[in-house]
Design a protein around this motif. Sequence first.
Motif, PDB file in Angstrom:
ATOM      1  N   ILE A   1     136.332  29.079  32.517  1.00 37.99           N
ATOM      2  CA  ILE A   1     137.767  28.998  32.813  1.00 37.99           C
ATOM      3  C   ILE A   1     138.487  28.214  31.716  1.00 37.99           C
ATOM      4  CG2 ILE A   1     139.471  28.024  34.414  1.00 37.99           C
ATOM      5  CD1 ILE A   1     137.434  28.643  36.664  1.00 37.99           C
ATOM      6  N   SER A   2     137.906  27.081  31.309  1.00 37.41           N
ATOM      7  CA  SER A   2     138.521  26.249  30.260  1.00 37.41           C
ATOM      8  C   SER A   2     138.607  27.011  28.942  1.00 37.41           C
ATOM      9  CB  SER A   2     137.713  24.965  30.071  1.00 37.41           C
ATOM     10  OG  SER A   2     137.662  24.218  31.255  1.00 37.41           O
TER      11      SER A   2
ATOM     12  N   HIS B   1     140.727  22.656  25.845  1.00 38.83           N
ATOM     13  CA  HIS B   1     139.603  22.521  24.916  1.00 38.83           C
ATOM     14  C   HIS B   1     138.889  21.191  25.110  1.00 38.83           C
ATOM     15  CE1 HIS B   1     137.132  23.182  21.474  1.00 38.83           C
ATOM     16  NE2 HIS B   1     137.657  22.189  20.781  1.00 38.83           N
ATOM     17  N   THR B   2     139.659  20.120  25.336  1.00 37.86           N
ATOM     18  CA  THR B   2     139.063  18.810  25.611  1.00 37.86           C
ATOM     19  C   THR B   2     138.218  18.856  26.880  1.00 37.86           C
ATOM     20  OG1 THR B   2     140.942  17.700  24.556  1.00 37.86           O
ATOM     21  CG2 THR B   2     139.573  16.372  26.030  1.00 37.86           C
TER      22      THR B   2
ATOM     23  N   ILE C   1     136.673  12.681  21.464  1.00 38.31           N
ATOM     24  CA  ILE C   1     136.735  14.109  21.787  1.00 38.31           C
ATOM     25  C   ILE C   1     135.802  14.922  20.894  1.00 38.31           C
ATOM     26  CG2 ILE C   1     138.281  16.054  22.215  1.00 38.31           C
ATOM     27  CD1 ILE C   1     138.859  13.604  23.913  1.00 38.31           C
ATOM     28  N   HIS C   2     135.378  14.351  19.769  1.00 39.04           N
ATOM     29  CA  HIS C   2     134.494  15.089  18.862  1.00 39.04           C
ATOM     30  C   HIS C   2     133.195  14.336  18.574  1.00 39.04           C
ATOM     31  CE1 HIS C   2     137.378  18.291  18.040  1.00 39.04           C
ATOM     32  NE2 HIS C   2     138.317  17.366  17.943  1.00 39.04           N
ATOM     33  N   LEU C   3     133.299  13.136  18.021  1.00 35.86           N
ATOM     34  CA  LEU C   3     132.107  12.423  17.556  1.00 35.86           C
ATOM     35  C   LEU C   3     131.175  12.037  18.701  1.00 35.86           C
ATOM     36  CD1 LEU C   3     130.610  11.235  15.132  1.00 35.86           C
ATOM     37  CD2 LEU C   3     131.924   9.121  15.454  1.00 35.86           C
ATOM     38  N   VAL C   4     131.688  11.365  19.712  1.00 33.30           N
ATOM     39  CA  VAL C   4     130.849  10.908  20.826  1.00 33.30           C
ATOM     40  C   VAL C   4     130.224  12.078  21.601  1.00 33.30           C
ATOM     41  CG1 VAL C   4     130.856   9.675  23.040  1.00 33.30           C
ATOM     42  CG2 VAL C   4     132.001   8.681  21.053  1.00 33.30           C
ATOM     43  N   PRO C   5     131.005  13.081  22.030  1.00 32.88           N
ATOM     44  CA  PRO C   5     130.385  14.219  22.737  1.00 32.88           C
ATOM     45  C   PRO C   5     129.322  14.930  21.904  1.00 32.88           C
ATOM     46  CG  PRO C   5     132.754  14.267  23.012  1.00 32.88           C
ATOM     47  CD  PRO C   5     132.473  13.225  21.989  1.00 32.88           C
TER      48      PRO C   5
END
Length: 320
Positions: free
Chosen positions: A14-15, A60-61, A162-166
């Motif tokens: 869905i996202s 997207h997040t 939102i990018h590095l940690v995930p």
Amino acid sequence: MRSPTNAILAAMAISDTFTGVTPLPVFVHFFSLENYHDFVEYHWCYIYRYLGELIPTIFHTASIWLTVTLALQRYVYICHTAAARRFCTIQNVIFATFIIYMLAILSQITRFFDFEFTPFPMFSFDSPNSTLVTCIERTSPWVNQNENLYFNLYFWFRAIFIHLVPCTILVVINSVLIWTLRTAQKRRMQLLKQNKKSESMKLKDSNCTTLMLVTVVGLFLLVELPLGIIMILHLVQNNFDIDIMSNETFKLLNLISNTFILLSYPLNFFIYCGMSRQFRETLMSMFDTIKTQNSRKRYASIPTDNGRTMAESTCRETVL
């Protein structure tokens, strides 16, 4: 197919869908209908910003952190089976999805109010003798007081959380899952040698599910990591005056990365079809059911003598 894992996959689908679909009205209006030749009309300025950038970023997040949730859940299933029965439930998945969406909205909420558009009349490019009301973008007064601080905090927050940690979490969990898969495969071969076929089949199904999710996460990392690296390099260049590459190159790389991210979304469906026997069988049974129902409707709607259907006529003749 209701299960905690499939519930997260559905939320991800869905996202991803809304990430790609939300900007479509903007793209169709400006590019498909070729309205980009002229100035942007005032009433389209907010629509362009909301649908083209801000709302897709929220979805997207959410998709990014749902992918992390999927990997964490599979890790708990494989490595902490007892805890999985307690924590990995559909109710908890729904609650986690709700929290992720709320946090995704909060992470983007200030961007809805950090700008304003002022109407401004201009001579039209297409019709030089006529004017249209376009817009001039300005940052909001509350942002002007600390503009550099605000945008630095926002973009560094996105780059890190939102990018590095995930991506870092996913790399670690995927590595653990791959190592676990290899161990499980060795155990399955031992069970086969001991002629324990039922236990071997259960382990095989579990391994197939894990391998499918590892593939989904791997595809995600393949397209998301470049975007995170590009964003961090751009921030480093702007904050520390280090000449890495031109802004045009950054824009081009960003465009290419986002394109690959959008193209990767439909691939998940084919991963499910190719690697999940249950998904294939359920999908085919759905089509078979629809086909059977349509056949019954067509059969029951064929008129015969005196307005009776074929089925009614046949039944009456049989009784007589």
